[in-house]
Design a protein around this motif. Structure first.
Motif, PDB file in Angstrom:
ATOM      1  N   GLY A 147     -22.959  33.167  -3.466  1.00 62.99           N
ATOM      2  CA  GLY A 147     -22.422  34.144  -4.402  1.00 62.99           C
ATOM      3  C   GLY A 147     -21.698  35.254  -3.667  1.00 62.99           C
ATOM      4  N   ALA A 148     -22.354  35.791  -2.647  1.00 62.42           N
ATOM      5  CA  ALA A 148     -21.733  36.848  -1.852  1.00 62.42           C
ATOM      6  C   ALA A 148     -20.505  36.322  -1.117  1.00 62.42           C
ATOM      7  CB  ALA A 148     -22.747  37.409  -0.861  1.00 62.42           C
ATOM      8  N   ALA A 149     -20.629  35.117  -0.562  1.00 60.18           N
ATOM      9  CA  ALA A 149     -19.512  34.532   0.183  1.00 60.18           C
ATOM     10  C   ALA A 149     -18.330  34.250  -0.728  1.00 60.18           C
ATOM     11  CB  ALA A 149     -19.971  33.240   0.863  1.00 60.18           C
ATOM     12  N   ASP A 150     -18.613  33.776  -1.924  1.00 62.24           N
ATOM     13  CA  ASP A 150     -17.526  33.433  -2.832  1.00 62.24           C
ATOM     14  C   ASP A 150     -16.834  34.669  -3.395  1.00 62.24           C
ATOM     15  OD1 ASP A 150     -17.790  30.745  -2.422  1.00 62.24           O
ATOM     16  OD2 ASP A 150     -19.019  30.389  -4.175  1.00 62.24           O
ATOM     17  N   GLU A 151     -17.611  35.724  -3.628  1.00 64.34           N
ATOM     18  CA  GLU A 151     -16.985  36.974  -4.076  1.00 64.34           C
ATOM     19  C   GLU A 151     -16.018  37.473  -3.015  1.00 64.34           C
ATOM     20  OE1 GLU A 151     -18.234  41.490  -5.517  1.00 64.34           O
ATOM     21  OE2 GLU A 151     -19.776  39.948  -5.219  1.00 64.34           O
ATOM     22  N   TRP A 152     -16.450  37.392  -1.767  1.00 64.64           N
ATOM     23  CA  TRP A 152     -15.594  37.772  -0.641  1.00 64.64           C
ATOM     24  C   TRP A 152     -14.378  36.853  -0.559  1.00 64.64           C
ATOM     25  CZ3 TRP A 152     -15.424  34.351   3.699  1.00 64.64           C
ATOM     26  CH2 TRP A 152     -14.647  34.811   4.776  1.00 64.64           C
ATOM     27  N   ALA A 153     -14.610  35.556  -0.737  1.00 61.13           N
ATOM     28  CA  ALA A 153     -13.513  34.595  -0.646  1.00 61.13           C
ATOM     29  C   ALA A 153     -12.529  34.759  -1.800  1.00 61.13           C
ATOM     30  CB  ALA A 153     -14.074  33.167  -0.628  1.00 61.13           C
ATOM     31  N   LEU A 154     -13.044  35.035  -3.005  1.00 64.79           N
ATOM     32  CA  LEU A 154     -12.167  35.248  -4.156  1.00 64.79           C
ATOM     33  C   LEU A 154     -11.263  36.449  -3.933  1.00 64.79           C
ATOM     34  CD1 LEU A 154     -14.517  34.582  -7.202  1.00 64.79           C
ATOM     35  CD2 LEU A 154     -12.413  33.362  -6.648  1.00 64.79           C
ATOM     36  N   THR A 155     -11.828  37.504  -3.380  1.00 64.10           N
ATOM     37  CA  THR A 155     -11.027  38.692  -3.085  1.00 64.10           C
ATOM     38  C   THR A 155      -9.925  38.360  -2.080  1.00 64.10           C
ATOM     39  OG1 THR A 155     -12.907  40.158  -3.500  1.00 64.10           O
ATOM     40  CG2 THR A 155     -11.088  41.055  -2.195  1.00 64.10           C
ATOM     41  N   SER A 156     -10.293  37.603  -1.043  1.00 63.71           N
ATOM     42  CA  SER A 156      -9.308  37.208  -0.037  1.00 63.71           C
ATOM     43  C   SER A 156      -8.207  36.359  -0.651  1.00 63.71           C
ATOM     44  CB  SER A 156      -9.999  36.430   1.094  1.00 63.71           C
ATOM     45  OG  SER A 156     -10.964  37.220   1.742  1.00 63.71           O
ATOM     46  N   LEU A 157      -8.610  35.390  -1.493  1.00 60.40           N
ATOM     47  CA  LEU A 157      -7.641  34.495  -2.116  1.00 60.40           C
ATOM     48  C   LEU A 157      -6.712  35.262  -3.049  1.00 60.40           C
ATOM     49  CD1 LEU A 157      -6.853  31.493  -2.316  1.00 60.40           C
ATOM     50  CD2 LEU A 157      -8.405  31.313  -4.269  1.00 60.40           C
ATOM     51  N   ALA A 158      -7.280  36.193  -3.819  1.00 57.61           N
ATOM     52  CA  ALA A 158      -6.477  36.986  -4.746  1.00 57.61           C
ATOM     53  C   ALA A 158      -5.469  37.859  -3.998  1.00 57.61           C
ATOM     54  CB  ALA A 158      -7.380  37.857  -5.613  1.00 57.61           C
ATOM     55  N   GLU A 159      -5.808  38.245  -2.773  1.00 60.20           N
ATOM     56  CA  GLU A 159      -4.919  39.069  -1.958  1.00 60.20           C
ATOM     57  C   GLU A 159      -3.979  38.232  -1.100  1.00 60.20           C
ATOM     58  OE1 GLU A 159      -7.617  41.516   0.219  1.00 60.20           O
ATOM     59  OE2 GLU A 159      -8.012  42.859  -1.487  1.00 60.20           O
ATOM     60  N   GLY A 160      -4.045  36.912  -1.286  1.00 54.02           N
ATOM     61  CA  GLY A 160      -3.149  36.029  -0.555  1.00 54.02           C
ATOM     62  C   GLY A 160      -3.586  35.713   0.854  1.00 54.02           C
ATOM     63  N   ARG A 161      -4.843  35.990   1.187  1.00 50.04           N
ATOM     64  CA  ARG A 161      -5.358  35.712   2.527  1.00 50.04           C
ATOM     65  C   ARG A 161      -6.271  34.499   2.488  1.00 50.04           C
ATOM     66  NH1 ARG A 161      -8.928  39.025   3.815  1.00 50.04           N
ATOM     67  NH2 ARG A 161      -9.101  40.275   1.919  1.00 50.04           N
ATOM     68  N   ASP A 162      -6.263  33.715   3.561  1.00 49.17           N
ATOM     69  CA  ASP A 162      -7.140  32.555   3.662  1.00 49.17           C
ATOM     70  C   ASP A 162      -8.465  33.008   4.276  1.00 49.17           C
ATOM     71  OD1 ASP A 162      -8.092  29.972   3.659  1.00 49.17           O
ATOM     72  OD2 ASP A 162      -7.175  29.453   5.582  1.00 49.17           O
ATOM     73  N   PRO A 163      -9.573  32.902   3.546  1.00 50.29           N
ATOM     74  CA  PRO A 163     -10.860  33.365   4.080  1.00 50.29           C
ATOM     75  C   PRO A 163     -11.241  32.644   5.371  1.00 50.29           C
ATOM     76  CG  PRO A 163     -11.014  32.896   1.731  1.00 50.29           C
ATOM     77  CD  PRO A 163      -9.699  32.346   2.191  1.00 50.29           C
ATOM     78  N   ALA A 164     -11.828  33.380   6.299  1.00 52.81           N
ATOM     79  CA  ALA A 164     -12.294  32.795   7.560  1.00 52.81           C
ATOM     80  C   ALA A 164     -13.604  32.070   7.290  1.00 52.81           C
ATOM     81  CB  ALA A 164     -12.483  33.893   8.606  1.00 52.81           C
ATOM     82  N   ARG A 165     -13.505  30.795   6.937  1.00 56.90           N
ATOM     83  CA  ARG A 165     -14.670  30.060   6.464  1.00 56.90           C
ATOM     84  C   ARG A 165     -15.747  29.863   7.523  1.00 56.90           C
ATOM     85  NH1 ARG A 165     -10.259  26.791   6.697  1.00 56.90           N
ATOM     86  NH2 ARG A 165     -10.289  24.998   8.089  1.00 56.90           N
ATOM     87  N   ASP A 166     -15.391  30.011   8.804  1.00 57.37           N
ATOM     88  CA  ASP A 166     -16.401  29.810   9.831  1.00 57.37           C
ATOM     89  C   ASP A 166     -17.521  30.843   9.705  1.00 57.37           C
ATOM     90  OD1 ASP A 166     -14.462  31.732  10.515  1.00 57.37           O
ATOM     91  OD2 ASP A 166     -14.986  31.595  12.642  1.00 57.37           O
ATOM     92  N   GLN A 167     -17.237  32.005   9.116  1.00 55.89           N
ATOM     93  CA  GLN A 167     -18.274  33.002   8.916  1.00 55.89           C
ATOM     94  C   GLN A 167     -19.277  32.544   7.863  1.00 55.89           C
ATOM     95  OE1 GLN A 167     -16.829  37.097   8.605  1.00 55.89           O
ATOM     96  NE2 GLN A 167     -14.862  36.440   9.423  1.00 55.89           N
ATOM     97  N   VAL A 168     -18.792  31.856   6.837  1.00 53.19           N
ATOM     98  CA  VAL A 168     -19.678  31.308   5.811  1.00 53.19           C
ATOM     99  C   VAL A 168     -20.513  30.178   6.398  1.00 53.19           C
ATOM    100  CG1 VAL A 168     -19.793  30.239   3.529  1.00 53.19           C
ATOM    101  CG2 VAL A 168     -18.024  31.944   4.025  1.00 53.19           C
ATOM    102  N   TRP A 169     -19.898  29.368   7.260  1.00 50.45           N
ATOM    103  CA  TRP A 169     -20.639  28.283   7.910  1.00 50.45           C
ATOM    104  C   TRP A 169     -21.831  28.836   8.674  1.00 50.45           C
ATOM    105  CZ3 TRP A 169     -16.186  25.068  10.560  1.00 50.45           C
ATOM    106  CH2 TRP A 169     -15.317  24.586   9.569  1.00 50.45           C
ATOM    107  N   GLU A 170     -21.603  29.952   9.366  1.00 50.09           N
ATOM    108  CA  GLU A 170     -22.680  30.536  10.158  1.00 50.09           C
ATOM    109  C   GLU A 170     -23.838  30.985   9.272  1.00 50.09           C
ATOM    110  OE1 GLU A 170     -24.591  31.526  13.644  1.00 50.09           O
ATOM    111  OE2 GLU A 170     -22.681  30.472  13.362  1.00 50.09           O
ATOM    112  N   LEU A 171     -23.529  31.557   8.127  1.00 50.69           N
ATOM    113  CA  LEU A 171     -24.570  31.968   7.193  1.00 50.69           C
ATOM    114  C   LEU A 171     -25.375  30.770   6.711  1.00 50.69           C
ATOM    115  CD1 LEU A 171     -22.693  34.592   4.957  1.00 50.69           C
ATOM    116  CD2 LEU A 171     -24.563  35.043   6.548  1.00 50.69           C
ATOM    117  N   LEU A 172     -24.684  29.710   6.333  1.00 58.08           N
ATOM    118  CA  LEU A 172     -25.382  28.543   5.796  1.00 58.08           C
ATOM    119  C   LEU A 172     -26.106  27.768   6.882  1.00 58.08           C
ATOM    120  CD1 LEU A 172     -22.875  27.293   3.104  1.00 58.08           C
ATOM    121  CD2 LEU A 172     -25.058  28.422   2.776  1.00 58.08           C
ATOM    122  N   ARG A 173     -25.582  27.799   8.108  1.00 57.53           N
ATOM    123  CA  ARG A 173     -26.277  27.134   9.214  1.00 57.53           C
ATOM    124  C   ARG A 173     -27.682  27.713   9.365  1.00 57.53           C
ATOM    125  NH1 ARG A 173     -23.333  28.748  13.306  1.00 57.53           N
ATOM    126  NH2 ARG A 173     -21.860  27.022  13.273  1.00 57.53           N
TER     127      ARG A 173
END
Length: 242
Positions: A161-187
């Motif tokens: 939820g937190a990661a997706d809110e961050w990712a949605l904000t990035s996407l809405a601003e035209g930026r590609d979220p750095a997904r490796d940070q989400v990977w680290e959380l889920l790892r």
């Protein structure tokens, strides 16, 4: 917020869809907290008298719109289907990611309202999707089994939820979220080593804003490579590292 009054659901499906589409556009453009109820019903061709037969005010209309957005997101994501093995698990996550990401990119109103829609829909069927994902991941050894599944589902939902809110904000601003940070959380959460790192990248997307799981980060390169390590590491260094 209460659901729309029964008379709204007795309208033809096309009429319901048209009203919700108009309201969705206004809430997306003006914001859920500021869009004018009177302007919405006027744009939808509804008199004030008729509007109060359909909805018990502005908040009920917003609730109907957010529920509809969530249904559209879940429809794009599709139900979780059991995987045969880890490769199939990651492939399912990647597929869900690409499909949902494509939907959000072509439906800007859904993108704008995904956050509040997911926040409103934290119960079933949203949690059901995550419960199915975690159960399947545990069954095939992709997700840890030393924790109570209900707790792990709640934790996974919260992290995504937190990661997706961050990712949605990035996407809405035209930026590609750095997904490796989400990977680290889920790892760390899933506790299954390198495989979890790759799966996390896909999971962050499929679980979508997005809040739970909406897949907005994208997993173009985060899927299974060579049938082994989904992270695609080379020489101990992630292929996505810069």
């Amino acid at each position: 917020m209460t659901p729309p009054l029964p008379r709204f659901h007795r309208q033809p499906a096309e009429r319901q869809a048209a009203i919700l589409a108009t309201a969705r556009r206004h809430f997306a453009e003006q914001g859920p907290g500021t869009a004018s109820y009177n302007k919405i019903i006027e744009a939808a061709g509804i008199s004030k008298t008729a509007a109060y037969h359909y909805f018990d005010g502005r908040e009920d209309l917003l609730a109907a719109v957010l529920d509809d957005v969530l249904a559209r997101l879940l429809g794009a994501l599709g139900p979780w289907t059991p995987a045969q093995d880890a490769t199939g698990f990651w492939a399912r996550l990647e597929s869900g990611t690409e499909t949902l990401l494509g939907h959000l990119r072509t439906h800007p109103d859904d993108l704008a309202l995904a956050g509040p829609a997911v926040a409103r829909g934290q119960g079933a069927p949203w949690l059901d999707w995550f419960d199915a994902l975690v159960e399947d991941g545990q069954r095939i050894g992709v997700i840890r089994t030393d924790l109570d599944r209900a707790l792990l589902v709640s934790a996974t939902t919260a992290v995504l939820g937190a990661a997706d809110e961050w990712a949605l904000t990035s996407l809405a601003e035209g930026r590609d979220p750095a997904r490796d940070q989400v990977w680290e959380l889920l790892r760390g959460l899933w506790g299954t080593g390198r495989a979890a790192a790759g799966g996390a990248g896909a999971g962050a997307g499929a679980g979508a804003g997005a809040g739970a799981g909406i897949d907005v980060a994208g997993v173009r390169d985060g899927g299974v490579r060579g049938g082994g390590d989904p992270t695609g590491t080379t020489g101990g260094r992630s292929a996505d590292a810069h």
